[in-house]
Design a protein around this motif. Sequence first.
Motif, PDB file in Angstrom:
ATOM      1  N   PRO A 182      36.385  59.071  44.878  1.00  0.00           N
ATOM      2  CA  PRO A 182      37.338  57.972  44.697  1.00  0.00           C
ATOM      3  C   PRO A 182      38.023  58.037  43.345  1.00  0.00           C
ATOM      4  O   PRO A 182      37.495  58.619  42.389  1.00  0.00           O
ATOM      5  N   ILE A 183      39.187  57.415  43.259  1.00  0.00           N
ATOM      6  CA  ILE A 183      39.869  57.264  41.969  1.00  0.00           C
ATOM      7  C   ILE A 183      39.658  55.822  41.517  1.00  0.00           C
ATOM      8  O   ILE A 183      39.906  54.877  42.281  1.00  0.00           O
ATOM      9  N   ALA A 184      39.166  55.677  40.302  1.00  0.00           N
ATOM     10  CA  ALA A 184      38.862  54.346  39.794  1.00  0.00           C
ATOM     11  C   ALA A 184      40.043  53.794  39.014  1.00  0.00           C
ATOM     12  O   ALA A 184      40.737  54.530  38.314  1.00  0.00           O
ATOM     13  N   GLY A 185      40.259  52.504  39.125  1.00  0.00           N
ATOM     14  CA  GLY A 185      41.202  51.814  38.253  1.00  0.00           C
ATOM     15  C   GLY A 185      40.411  51.017  37.229  1.00  0.00           C
ATOM     16  O   GLY A 185      39.359  50.472  37.560  1.00  0.00           O
ATOM     17  N   ILE A 186      40.893  50.995  35.988  1.00  0.00           N
ATOM     18  CA  ILE A 186      40.189  50.235  34.949  1.00  0.00           C
ATOM     19  C   ILE A 186      41.172  49.333  34.227  1.00  0.00           C
ATOM     20  O   ILE A 186      42.238  49.787  33.782  1.00  0.00           O
ATOM     21  N   LEU A 187      40.808  48.081  34.115  1.00  0.00           N
ATOM     22  CA  LEU A 187      41.652  47.126  33.397  1.00  0.00           C
ATOM     23  C   LEU A 187      40.769  46.268  32.494  1.00  0.00           C
ATOM     24  O   LEU A 187      39.803  45.653  32.957  1.00  0.00           O
ATOM     25  N   SER A 188      41.109  46.235  31.207  1.00  0.00           N
ATOM     26  CA  SER A 188      40.374  45.385  30.270  1.00  0.00           C
ATOM     27  C   SER A 188      41.172  44.118  30.062  1.00  0.00           C
ATOM     28  O   SER A 188      42.339  44.184  29.651  1.00  0.00           O
ATOM     29  N   THR A 189      40.578  42.972  30.360  1.00  0.00           N
ATOM     30  CA  THR A 189      41.310  41.718  30.173  1.00  0.00           C
ATOM     31  C   THR A 189      40.823  40.990  28.921  1.00  0.00           C
ATOM     32  O   THR A 189      39.659  41.079  28.552  1.00  0.00           O
ATOM     33  N   GLY A 190      41.730  40.281  28.291  1.00  0.00           N
ATOM     34  CA  GLY A 190      41.360  39.492  27.113  1.00  0.00           C
ATOM     35  C   GLY A 190      42.496  39.449  26.095  1.00  0.00           C
ATOM     36  O   GLY A 190      42.951  40.499  25.641  1.00  0.00           O
ATOM     37  N   THR A 191      42.928  38.242  25.757  1.00  0.00           N
ATOM     38  CA  THR A 191      43.995  38.062  24.777  1.00  0.00           C
ATOM     39  C   THR A 191      43.545  38.518  23.398  1.00  0.00           C
ATOM     40  O   THR A 191      44.351  38.864  22.537  1.00  0.00           O
ATOM     41  N   ILE A 222      34.099  61.020  37.865  1.00  0.00           N
ATOM     42  CA  ILE A 222      35.058  60.221  38.636  1.00  0.00           C
ATOM     43  C   ILE A 222      36.382  60.113  37.874  1.00  0.00           C
ATOM     44  O   ILE A 222      36.413  59.658  36.730  1.00  0.00           O
ATOM     45  N   PRO A 223      37.469  60.529  38.510  1.00  0.00           N
ATOM     46  CA  PRO A 223      38.764  60.401  37.841  1.00  0.00           C
ATOM     47  C   PRO A 223      39.175  58.934  37.740  1.00  0.00           C
ATOM     48  O   PRO A 223      38.886  58.142  38.640  1.00  0.00           O
ATOM     49  N   CYS A 224      39.813  58.567  36.651  1.00  0.00           N
ATOM     50  CA  CYS A 224      40.235  57.167  36.569  1.00  0.00           C
ATOM     51  C   CYS A 224      41.648  57.012  36.051  1.00  0.00           C
ATOM     52  O   CYS A 224      42.181  57.878  35.363  1.00  0.00           O
ATOM     53  N   LYS A 225      42.198  55.896  36.427  1.00  0.00           N
ATOM     54  CA  LYS A 225      43.546  55.525  36.030  1.00  0.00           C
ATOM     55  C   LYS A 225      43.384  54.270  35.197  1.00  0.00           C
ATOM     56  O   LYS A 225      42.848  53.266  35.675  1.00  0.00           O
ATOM     57  N   ALA A 246      46.411  48.752  44.628  1.00  0.00           N
ATOM     58  CA  ALA A 246      47.238  49.558  45.532  1.00  0.00           C
ATOM     59  C   ALA A 246      47.171  51.043  45.171  1.00  0.00           C
ATOM     60  O   ALA A 246      47.272  51.907  46.035  1.00  0.00           O
ATOM     61  N   GLU A 247      46.978  51.332  43.888  1.00  0.00           N
ATOM     62  CA  GLU A 247      47.053  52.736  43.436  1.00  0.00           C
ATOM     63  C   GLU A 247      45.708  53.455  43.326  1.00  0.00           C
ATOM     64  O   GLU A 247      45.668  54.642  43.020  1.00  0.00           O
ATOM     65  N   THR A 248      44.602  52.726  43.514  1.00  0.00           N
ATOM     66  CA  THR A 248      43.288  53.348  43.300  1.00  0.00           C
ATOM     67  C   THR A 248      42.352  53.017  44.461  1.00  0.00           C
ATOM     68  O   THR A 248      42.699  52.232  45.348  1.00  0.00           O
ATOM     69  N   ASP A 249      41.146  53.596  44.422  1.00  0.00           N
ATOM     70  CA  ASP A 249      40.185  53.350  45.510  1.00  0.00           C
ATOM     71  C   ASP A 249      39.246  52.190  45.213  1.00  0.00           C
ATOM     72  O   ASP A 249      38.654  51.614  46.115  1.00  0.00           O
ATOM     73  N   LEU A 298      36.449  47.874  46.747  1.00  0.00           N
ATOM     74  CA  LEU A 298      35.566  47.039  45.936  1.00  0.00           C
ATOM     75  C   LEU A 298      36.245  46.691  44.614  1.00  0.00           C
ATOM     76  O   LEU A 298      36.894  47.539  43.991  1.00  0.00           O
ATOM     77  N   LEU A 299      36.074  45.462  44.198  1.00  0.00           N
ATOM     78  CA  LEU A 299      36.610  45.003  42.911  1.00  0.00           C
ATOM     79  C   LEU A 299      35.418  44.586  42.057  1.00  0.00           C
ATOM     80  O   LEU A 299      34.723  43.622  42.396  1.00  0.00           O
ATOM     81  N   PHE A 300      35.161  45.351  41.014  1.00  0.00           N
ATOM     82  CA  PHE A 300      34.027  45.041  40.145  1.00  0.00           C
ATOM     83  C   PHE A 300      34.525  44.207  38.973  1.00  0.00           C
ATOM     84  O   PHE A 300      35.249  44.718  38.106  1.00  0.00           O
ATOM     85  N   GLY A 301      34.150  42.959  38.955  1.00  0.00           N
ATOM     86  CA  GLY A 301      34.509  42.090  37.839  1.00  0.00           C
ATOM     87  C   GLY A 301      33.354  42.091  36.849  1.00  0.00           C
ATOM     88  O   GLY A 301      32.455  41.262  36.925  1.00  0.00           O
ATOM     89  N   LEU A 302      33.396  43.080  35.954  1.00  0.00           N
ATOM     90  CA  LEU A 302      32.304  43.174  34.981  1.00  0.00           C
ATOM     91  C   LEU A 302      32.554  42.198  33.841  1.00  0.00           C
ATOM     92  O   LEU A 302      33.699  41.869  33.516  1.00  0.00           O
ATOM     93  N   SER A 303      31.472  41.776  33.248  1.00  0.00           N
ATOM     94  CA  SER A 303      31.550  40.822  32.155  1.00  0.00           C
ATOM     95  C   SER A 303      32.292  41.430  30.962  1.00  0.00           C
ATOM     96  O   SER A 303      32.330  42.645  30.785  1.00  0.00           O
ATOM     97  N   GLY A 304      32.854  40.576  30.128  1.00  0.00           N
ATOM     98  CA  GLY A 304      33.502  41.057  28.907  1.00  0.00           C
ATOM     99  C   GLY A 304      32.495  41.438  27.840  1.00  0.00           C
ATOM    100  O   GLY A 304      32.761  42.306  26.997  1.00  0.00           O
TER     101      GLY A 304
END
Length: 418
Positions: A182-191, A222-225, A246-249, A298-304
């Motif tokens: 799978p291709i992973a998407g990674i997003l870090s949230t936080g102002t 695992i490749p990631c975007k 939409a762009e990742t697995d 799957l959407l992994f909402g990991l803690s900050g």
Amino acid sequence: MVEMRKPIQVAEAVRLVMEHCHPLGVETIPLEQAYGRVLAEPIIAKHDVPSFDRSPYDGFAVRSEDTIGASGANRISFKVIGEIGAGHVADRGIGQGEAYRIMTGAQIPENADAVVMLEQTVEGENGFTIRKPFSPGENFSFKGEDAQKGEVLIEAGTLVHPGTIALLATFGYAEVEVARRPIAGILSTGTELLDVADELVPGKIRNSNGPMIVAQLTRMGIPCKSYGMQADQLDACTAIVEKAIAETDFLITTGGVSVGDYDYLPAIYERLGAKVLFNKVAMRPGSVTTVAVLGEKLLFGLSGNPSACFTGFELFTRPAVLNIMGGTAPYMPHMKAVLGEDFTKPNPFTRFIRAVWEMTPEGIIARPAGFNKSNAVSSIARGNCLLVLPSGTRGYTKGMEVDILLIGAEQGVKEWVL
Ligand SMILES: Nc1nc2c(c(=O)[nH]1)N[C@H]1C(S)=C(S)[C@@H](COP(=O)(O)OP(=O)(O)OC[C@H]3O[C@@H](n4cnc5c(N)ncnc54)[C@H](O)[C@@H]3O)O[C@H]1N2
Ligand code: MOO
Ligand SMILES: [Mg+2]
């Protein structure tokens, strides 16, 4: 109104995540690219290994019957009729009293059934002499002794490591059928997040979770975007999460899953119509770890919090990704260790403490890797395992036996045991 979340046990959370994994099919790739992938087909011996009787030593190939009666007082002599280097074969078989000079790995000539090591000989006229008898099969590497044609050597679903590569090469697999990755998407949230290269300014911190998760995925091949960092703004965050899905697995987000005014992940899941599998786990750190599914993703909402983020990845994301890749041993390996420090305060949640295990004369001892709150970053850097302290009404004292989960192990185990 304050949202009350109902914590579920870690084992139940793991089970739920694993239940929602969807394999991505199979592809054929060159052997050189197969390291770290999962076999989609078993390795069945295509021929015997070795495929011919061969010499395990440099020496002389002889007929054992010609060595009967040899002793210090009665040295038997052999006539050397030729030489066989590895990769060559003899012109003819050997007869009575004859021998071939033979090298390690060379095919045994016809009629020979033993090899005399060079060190066991004394040079003689036209050959050599020996001072002991050799039994049939002595110093001999038999055809098929390692693997026999048709034998199932490695099951499908096994992770390919360097030894597996050697076996595949032995049987001529220039290409291998493996599960798609799978291709992973990674997003870090936080102002509050700054880029790694940014100078610190009041109230802000550098994004450490993003690069950490990339490395945790890289360790698994695992490749990631990366979708970078996103300030806590509901609309903008929803848009980028939607694009990433939409762009990742599968998608890993960090931060924004708790009950703060700017913790928007729960609202984003709701807006997108994702089904939340759980949003509270009876564990520390990582109690707010949230996993949702949208379609088959799957959407992994990991803690900050860094330690919670790291632990959530190892406990939930890692086995899920291995499962998606067709792996049949997705869980962290574990072993028993002696607790190196007191943890006298009982905890209603199971604790996963970043720790260091080492072998000592007293056995395997595991000690906390330092400051161990869920916001700790230093202990993740030092730890080589997660020390497991199950929830309950009692604490734990130094010297007790505990379970540890090994971080960074290439090979996992088939069952979740905790
Ligand atoms: N009233 C309550 N407050 C909190 C609860 C709760 O149950 N009730 N849970 C606490 C627990 S436990 C945790 S863990 C945190 C989880 O918070 P979030 O997952 O919502 O994450 P944030 O609020 O966005 O950030 C938490 C913490 O982590 C820092 N952070 C965030 N992103 C990064 C990053 N990419 N790199 C490094 N550090 C990061 C952020 O600045 C915060 O300090 O909530 C508790 N609160
Ligand atoms: O989710 Mo929090 O890490 O339990 O501290
Ligand atoms: Mg928060």
